[in-house]
Design a protein around this motif. Structure first.
Motif, PDB file in Angstrom:
ATOM      1  N   TYR A 154       2.701   5.564  -2.434  1.00  0.00           N
ATOM      2  CA  TYR A 154       2.280   6.875  -1.963  1.00  0.00           C
ATOM      3  C   TYR A 154       1.850   7.767  -3.125  1.00  0.00           C
ATOM      4  CZ  TYR A 154       2.958   6.711   2.989  1.00  0.00           C
ATOM      5  OH  TYR A 154       2.809   6.416   4.309  1.00  0.00           O
ATOM      6  N   ALA A 155       2.632   7.677  -4.205  1.00  0.00           N
ATOM      7  CA  ALA A 155       2.270   8.480  -5.367  1.00  0.00           C
ATOM      8  C   ALA A 155       0.925   8.046  -5.936  1.00  0.00           C
ATOM      9  CB  ALA A 155       3.363   8.370  -6.424  1.00  0.00           C
ATOM     10  N   LEU A 156       0.688   6.730  -5.910  1.00  0.00           N
ATOM     11  CA  LEU A 156      -0.590   6.233  -6.404  1.00  0.00           C
ATOM     12  C   LEU A 156      -1.738   6.777  -5.573  1.00  0.00           C
ATOM     13  CD1 LEU A 156      -0.346   2.477  -7.400  1.00  0.00           C
ATOM     14  CD2 LEU A 156      -1.105   4.397  -8.773  1.00  0.00           C
ATOM     15  N   LYS A 157      -1.502   6.778  -4.265  1.00  0.00           N
ATOM     16  CA  LYS A 157      -2.568   7.272  -3.386  1.00  0.00           C
ATOM     17  C   LYS A 157      -2.922   8.711  -3.712  1.00  0.00           C
ATOM     18  CE  LYS A 157      -2.101   7.084   0.991  1.00  0.00           C
ATOM     19  NZ  LYS A 157      -1.623   6.808   2.361  1.00  0.00           N
ATOM     20  N   SER A 158      -1.905   9.473  -4.127  1.00  0.00           N
ATOM     21  CA  SER A 158      -2.165  10.866  -4.466  1.00  0.00           C
ATOM     22  C   SER A 158      -2.672  11.006  -5.884  1.00  0.00           C
ATOM     23  CB  SER A 158      -0.874  11.682  -4.321  1.00  0.00           C
ATOM     24  OG  SER A 158      -0.250  11.406  -3.103  1.00  0.00           O
ATOM     25  N   GLY A 159      -2.827   9.893  -6.578  1.00  0.00           N
ATOM     26  CA  GLY A 159      -3.333   9.954  -7.938  1.00  0.00           C
ATOM     27  C   GLY A 159      -2.290  10.349  -8.959  1.00  0.00           C
ATOM     28  N   MET A 160      -1.019  10.348  -8.579  1.00  0.00           N
ATOM     29  CA  MET A 160       0.013  10.767  -9.512  1.00  0.00           C
ATOM     30  C   MET A 160       0.549   9.543 -10.243  1.00  0.00           C
ATOM     31  SD  MET A 160       1.929  13.279  -6.846  1.00  0.00           S
ATOM     32  CE  MET A 160       2.805  14.357  -7.948  1.00  0.00           C
ATOM     33  N   THR A 161      -0.287   8.971 -11.100  1.00  0.00           N
ATOM     34  CA  THR A 161       0.115   7.727 -11.773  1.00  0.00           C
ATOM     35  C   THR A 161       1.312   7.962 -12.690  1.00  0.00           C
ATOM     36  OG1 THR A 161      -1.400   8.109 -13.598  1.00  0.00           O
ATOM     37  CG2 THR A 161      -2.218   6.832 -11.748  1.00  0.00           C
ATOM     38  N   ARG A 162       1.398   9.181 -13.245  1.00  0.00           N
ATOM     39  CA  ARG A 162       2.499   9.435 -14.160  1.00  0.00           C
ATOM     40  C   ARG A 162       3.837   9.377 -13.429  1.00  0.00           C
ATOM     41  NH1 ARG A 162       3.950   8.109 -18.700  1.00  0.00           N
ATOM     42  NH2 ARG A 162       5.174   9.601 -19.893  1.00  0.00           N
TER      43      ARG A 162
END
Lengths: 473, 456
Positions: A154-162
């Protein structure tokens, strides 16, 4: 939840009665014990409805379905005290709709996910009974840390790779230091006269894998930090993706190696004990393959001799889906509100991702590791703690990189210097502590104190890249 | 000086008479052997003198003078190393008369060496009278009292870099040089076989050293990657927190050690009465006779500490001048020269024990000392600095931290096997050569708190 399978495997190597005790120990948090006992008596009985319920459930009468559903819910939902936290999930959604208070939503979703994660592991193990050792091991190896993976996706989908990197790192650190330290400490206090021993070979194999994962993480970070990439910005990503594939291959090989090693033992044992498995094959005790994704509840129908699955195959599958769906929903809220929570509580996102998220998310595994250590079953505790770390580092992280690749997100293995150094020193310290094969309360205390230092460091640490972490719509 | 306590413990595990030999071996540098033998035969007597010397002030002058004379002879004249003692007052003299910082530094260094050794001796003697628990605690704290005293003086002068470097140098020299020499010499003497030592102790100590490295690594990396939340403050706060955690860990280590020793003590204590000297409860006295009374130990402890403090003051004052005079960086002096000469006594005894195939004691001297400095000395200095208002932190700068890290890993690796031979010793010594060479060419990046603050 690898340890449950380990318990299943070890039943073939140790006394069978140990198994029932373990199962009952695990369920001694059960709220409705008479029902469990009644179900235990029904173990042989439940074998019969299996062929019945497989293909014919839709065609069964409503009474049977209603009853089955009720019993299923009771088994899965009400049999664990941790499930008292379940209402927090819907509560989080409610709070989110009503107020804009990100801090509370974050906290409540976190609490709500915890019991779901535990039940997901439970459902996975139940399913593993029916699928045989190979697929069962595979299932556990993959779904063992499904919660972390779902949150990460889910975080990846939001672009929050960090956030992905930090939460996976935090999961590894908390498993290696905190969970293991608590297990050693509590076990050492209970058994303070003697030193507890565990299987050195397993620990060393896992340490080796962890070191290899650190190697995979180290090179992109060093490459980036020394500004010696061939094509700035591109090389590092390509290297990360390539390394991830290599690490996934390594993990697959590890699973094959484990399962093959067990199968070589299985065949002769299965012929010897057709009835019960309380023969102690002491010469097989030093086999190191009872860790990780090892062979389910038993080859073929062998598992049912020692551990009775409590819900049917279809029920397991359905519950798996339901729980995954619920976790996904709550993860969405979790990821959405992490920034808000960070501002509301005035702690860095790094601290929340690395320290808070894994501690609460792993609470169930934590508790069971401690419990097994206090019963002098340190191998299982080790399987929970170190096995989980290995799984995240060699499977979880590369898997997220590949998923990111498919999504078009630039998730790489460069965890920034501070985090990579932290992981490096932690793996070395833990590998060193494990190599002896013994444990005592002092070692446990050392590991816990080391975790305190790590947590304090992250508290004082301002992540340089989190400034560019904006959720993409 | 953990090893002496270890000797006390091991006396219960090994043969009793071994200990009398040990004491004599340590004193075979004695200048007045006849007096020593006389005193050995008097070993039973000091127990009577204990009650006597308690009332020392009330006895006749003759008895006091005799006791004082005997005490001085025991403590001051019984060790060849004490030939260096006059250098202490000489250093003060030179300082008053000339301005040569280099000479003053060198002479104070030579003067401190015998005092450090005698301090250790007085501590062990006192440990006889206080029982194993407090005795172990005493050894654990005062074992490296010299380094701590020098560090506290440096802290008072605001020279926190010197503190960090000297403590680091002490750890490095103990782990590489002392241990390497011990392995090497022992291996040469026993080159037919491999010497073994207790793997468990070595592994526990290595684990503690690794944890200390961890405590040192985070502030350094935090600072170096410029990822602190509040620049300059976070790192200090983290260092202080980590120091408290490390002190807690060290305390737990002591508790753990003493607990496991007591579990061994009780059953064996009843057996040991077969030895020549039978005493009632104090286990240590059965095998090792204290040579000076309890009050004498304390008095000598105080005297030694006072002398060391005085000389440390001169040492710290003149370190910069010496660095200019000899044209070597302060880093080199602090990390390499200071610890080598300061640790000379421990060095010698470690080698000697190794050559007598008592590698466990050598290990206790070397690695135990390193552990003590890293898990107790360094955090203790941070806390002391905190109380003094000095900004002493655990950020040893990247070069030094990396050096410590790689050294601990190398040594932990060498130790984990539990055996030793001259080759391993040689490797460790050569490693130390490399480290020393690195610090010779290492210019410590200047910080603004290097100058001695006036008024001290």
């Amino acid at each position: 939840m690898d340890y449950k399978l380990q318990v299943g495997v070890q039943s073939h190597l140790e006394m069978g009665s140990l198994e029932d005790r373990s199962m009952q120990d695990l369920h001694d948090e059960c709220l409705h014990s008479p029902e469990t006992d009644a179900r235990k008596n029904q173990t042989t009985y439940s074998n019969e409805p299996l062929p019945f319920s497989d293909g014919r459930l839709p065609a069964g009468c409503n009474n049977m379905i209603g009853h089955g559903v009720y019993r299923s819910i009771k088994t899965v939902v009400f049999s664990n005290k941790l499930n008292l936290l379940m209402p927090f999930g819907p509560l989080a959604i409610l709070v989110h709709k009503l107020t804009a208070h990100n801090g509370w939503v974050f906290f409540l979703s976190l609490l709500g996910i915890t019991p779901l994660a535990e039940r997901l592991g439970y459902a996975t193990e139940q399913l593993a009974f029916y699928t045989g050792p190979t697929i069962g091991g595979l299932l556990n190896a993959t779904f063992g840390n499904a919660t972390e993976l779902i949150i990460s996706i889910y975080a990846l989908k939001s672009g929050m790779t960090r956030v992905v990197q930090l939460s996976l790192l935090g999961s590894i650190l908390s498993n290696m230091l905190l969970v293991l330290g608590c297990a050693f400490f509590c076990g050492g206090l209970v058994y303070h006269r003697k030193e507890q021993v565990f299987n050195k070979a397993t620990a060393i194999v896992n340490s080796g894998l962890l070191l290899m994962a650190v190697m995979g993480l180290l090179f992109p970070a060093v490459l980036h930090y020394t500004h010696t990439e061939r094509q700035y910005g591109k090389s590092e990503l390509s290297l990360s993706r390539f390394s991830s594939c290599v690490m996934l291959v390594a993990y697959a090989a590890y699973l094959v190696f484990q399962l093959k090693g067990q199968n070589d033992l299985y065949a002769p044992i299965n012929e010897e004990n057709l009835d019960d498995d309380d023969d102690d094959d002491d010469d097989d005790d030093d086999d190191d393959d009872d860790d990780g994704g090892g062979g389910g509840g038993g080859g073929g129908g062998g598992g049912d001799d020692d551990e009775a699955p409590e819900i049917s195959k279809w029920e397991s599958g359905i519950w798996l889906v339901i729980l995954t769906a619920w976790i996904s929903i709550l993860s969405d809220y979790l990821v959405d509100t992490i920034q808000g929570a960070s501002e509301a509580w005035d702690v860095s996102i790094a601290f929340i991702s690395v320290i808070l998220l894994p501690i609460i998310g792993n609470a169930a595994e934590h508790a069971s590791a401690i419990m097994f250590a206090m019963k002098d079953k340190l191998d299982i505790s080790l399987g929970v703690a170190i096995g989980s770390s290995t799984q995240i580092s060699m499977f979880g992280i590369p898997f997220c990189v590949v998923i990111g690749w498919m999504m078009g997100q630039e998730m790489d293995l460069n965890f920034q210097l501070f985090e990579t150094a932290t992981l490096f020193i932690t793996v070395i310290v833990v590998a060193f502590f494990l190599q002896e094969g013994t444990s005592n309360y002092f070692k446990g205390l050392m590991l816990i104190l080391a975790y305190l230092i790590v947590a304090a460091s992250f508290f004082a640490h301002e992540d340089p890249t989190s400034a560019n972490e904006k959720k993409q719509p």
